[in-house]
Design a protein around this motif. Structure first.
Motif, PDB file in Angstrom:
ATOM      1  N   GLN A  24       7.926   6.333 -29.221  1.00 41.52           N
ATOM      2  CA  GLN A  24       7.444   6.037 -30.886  1.00 41.52           C
ATOM      3  C   GLN A  24       7.287   7.132 -31.161  1.00 41.52           C
ATOM      4  OE1 GLN A  24       4.474   3.980 -28.584  1.00 41.52           O
ATOM      5  NE2 GLN A  24       3.997   2.483 -30.457  1.00 41.52           N
ATOM      6  N   VAL A  25       7.044   7.945 -32.682  1.00 41.27           N
ATOM      7  CA  VAL A  25       7.135   9.140 -32.983  1.00 41.27           C
ATOM      8  C   VAL A  25       5.629   8.533 -33.764  1.00 41.27           C
ATOM      9  CG1 VAL A  25       7.079  10.672 -34.574  1.00 41.27           C
ATOM     10  CG2 VAL A  25       9.692   9.629 -33.571  1.00 41.27           C
ATOM     11  N   PHE A  26       4.582   9.540 -33.993  1.00 39.85           N
ATOM     12  CA  PHE A  26       2.958   9.618 -34.617  1.00 39.85           C
ATOM     13  C   PHE A  26       2.894  10.883 -35.417  1.00 39.85           C
ATOM     14  CE2 PHE A  26       2.311   7.195 -30.416  1.00 39.85           C
ATOM     15  CZ  PHE A  26       2.015   5.806 -31.168  1.00 39.85           C
ATOM     16  N   ASN A  27       2.119  10.715 -36.245  1.00 43.16           N
ATOM     17  CA  ASN A  27       2.569  12.062 -36.966  1.00 43.16           C
ATOM     18  C   ASN A  27       0.343  13.089 -36.589  1.00 43.16           C
ATOM     19  OD1 ASN A  27       0.228  10.398 -38.507  1.00 43.16           O
ATOM     20  ND2 ASN A  27       1.466   9.894 -40.343  1.00 43.16           N
ATOM     21  N   ARG A  86      -2.053  12.397 -37.630  1.00 44.37           N
ATOM     22  CA  ARG A  86      -3.223  11.604 -38.400  1.00 44.37           C
ATOM     23  C   ARG A  86      -3.009  10.005 -37.190  1.00 44.37           C
ATOM     24  NH1 ARG A  86      -1.829  13.471 -43.363  1.00 44.37           N
ATOM     25  NH2 ARG A  86      -0.291  11.388 -43.602  1.00 44.37           N
ATOM     26  N   GLY A  87      -2.326  10.234 -36.948  1.00 38.81           N
ATOM     27  CA  GLY A  87      -2.245   9.335 -35.291  1.00 38.81           C
ATOM     28  C   GLY A  87      -1.288   7.079 -35.550  1.00 38.81           C
ATOM     29  N   GLN A  88      -0.651   8.223 -37.395  1.00 43.09           N
ATOM     30  CA  GLN A  88      -0.099   6.666 -37.457  1.00 43.09           C
ATOM     31  C   GLN A  88       1.389   7.115 -37.350  1.00 43.09           C
ATOM     32  OE1 GLN A  88      -0.658   8.474 -41.731  1.00 43.09           O
ATOM     33  NE2 GLN A  88      -1.973   6.873 -42.297  1.00 43.09           N
ATOM     34  N   MET A  89       1.260   5.938 -36.771  1.00 40.12           N
ATOM     35  CA  MET A  89       3.346   5.587 -35.673  1.00 40.12           C
ATOM     36  C   MET A  89       3.979   5.932 -37.220  1.00 40.12           C
ATOM     37  SD  MET A  89       4.517   2.925 -34.085  1.00 40.12           S
ATOM     38  CE  MET A  89       4.771   1.415 -34.702  1.00 40.12           C
ATOM     39  N   ALA A  97       4.291  18.039 -38.179  1.00 37.94           N
ATOM     40  CA  ALA A  97       4.627  18.495 -36.669  1.00 37.94           C
ATOM     41  C   ALA A  97       4.529  17.244 -35.825  1.00 37.94           C
ATOM     42  CB  ALA A  97       3.751  19.182 -35.844  1.00 37.94           C
ATOM     43  N   TYR A  98       5.003  16.419 -35.584  1.00 35.49           N
ATOM     44  CA  TYR A  98       4.871  15.009 -34.579  1.00 35.49           C
ATOM     45  C   TYR A  98       4.559  14.817 -33.046  1.00 35.49           C
ATOM     46  CZ  TYR A  98       6.273  13.889 -39.251  1.00 35.49           C
ATOM     47  OH  TYR A  98       6.572  13.847 -41.118  1.00 35.49           O
ATOM     48  N   LEU A  99       4.190  14.028 -32.571  1.00 38.46           N
ATOM     49  CA  LEU A  99       4.048  13.590 -31.614  1.00 38.46           C
ATOM     50  C   LEU A  99       5.133  12.043 -30.845  1.00 38.46           C
ATOM     51  CD1 LEU A  99       3.237  13.889 -28.549  1.00 38.46           C
ATOM     52  CD2 LEU A  99       1.200  12.016 -29.474  1.00 38.46           C
ATOM     53  N   LEU A 100       6.082  12.954 -29.876  1.00 37.26           N
ATOM     54  CA  LEU A 100       6.378  11.973 -29.581  1.00 37.26           C
ATOM     55  C   LEU A 100       6.367  11.337 -28.683  1.00 37.26           C
ATOM     56  CD1 LEU A 100      10.823  11.318 -29.483  1.00 37.26           C
ATOM     57  CD2 LEU A 100       9.953  11.340 -28.006  1.00 37.26           C
ATOM     58  N   LYS A 101       5.764   9.645 -28.368  1.00 39.70           N
ATOM     59  CA  LYS A 101       5.753   9.495 -26.744  1.00 39.70           C
ATOM     60  C   LYS A 101       6.544   8.724 -26.571  1.00 39.70           C
ATOM     61  CE  LYS A 101       1.424   6.897 -24.782  1.00 39.70           C
ATOM     62  NZ  LYS A 101      -0.120   6.394 -25.773  1.00 39.70           N
TER      63      LYS A 101
END
Length: 85
Positions: free
Chosen positions: A33-36, A38-41, A65-69
Motif C-alpha cells: 500500500q502507498v499512503f500520502n 495525510r495518511g490516505q491510501m 513524498a509517500y510512505l510505502l507499507k
C-alpha cells in the motif's frame, strides 16, 4: 508481531515506475500500500509470496513524498518512504 519484511525501493525519487525489492523473499502473500503524508491510501497491490521484487506504477501520483507499507498475511509489516517527482 513477527519481524517485518525487509524492503528496498528504487529509483528514489521515482517518476513513473517504482521497483520494490524483497531481499529475503516474501514468505507469504502480501499487500503493498502507498499512503500520502495525510495518511490516505493512494495505491494498493496484492503481491504473491515467494517474490523477490515487484513494480508499482506511480506515474499518476502527484509529486510528493509517500510512505510505502507492505503487510504480510501473518501480520508482519515493513515500510519505506519514497519521493515522486
Amino acid at each position: 508481531a513477527p519481524a517485518g519484511p525487509v524492503i528496498s525501493i528504487s529509483p528514489n525519487p521515482a517518476t513513473d515506475v517504482l521497483k520494490v525489492f524483497f531481499p529475503n523473499k516474501l514468505v507469504a502473500d502480501a499487500r503493498v500500500q502507498v499512503f500520502n503524508l495525510r495518511g490516505q491510501m493512494v495505491l494498493e497491490k496484492q503481491v504473491p509470496g515467494g517474490l523477490e521484487a515487484c513494480t508499482l506504477d506511480v506515474s499518476m501520483l502527484p509529486a510528493a513524498a509517500y510512505l510505502l507499507k507492505i503487510s504480510e498475511k501473518d501480520g508482519a509489516t515493513g515500510q519505506a518512504f519514497f519521493v515522486k517527482i
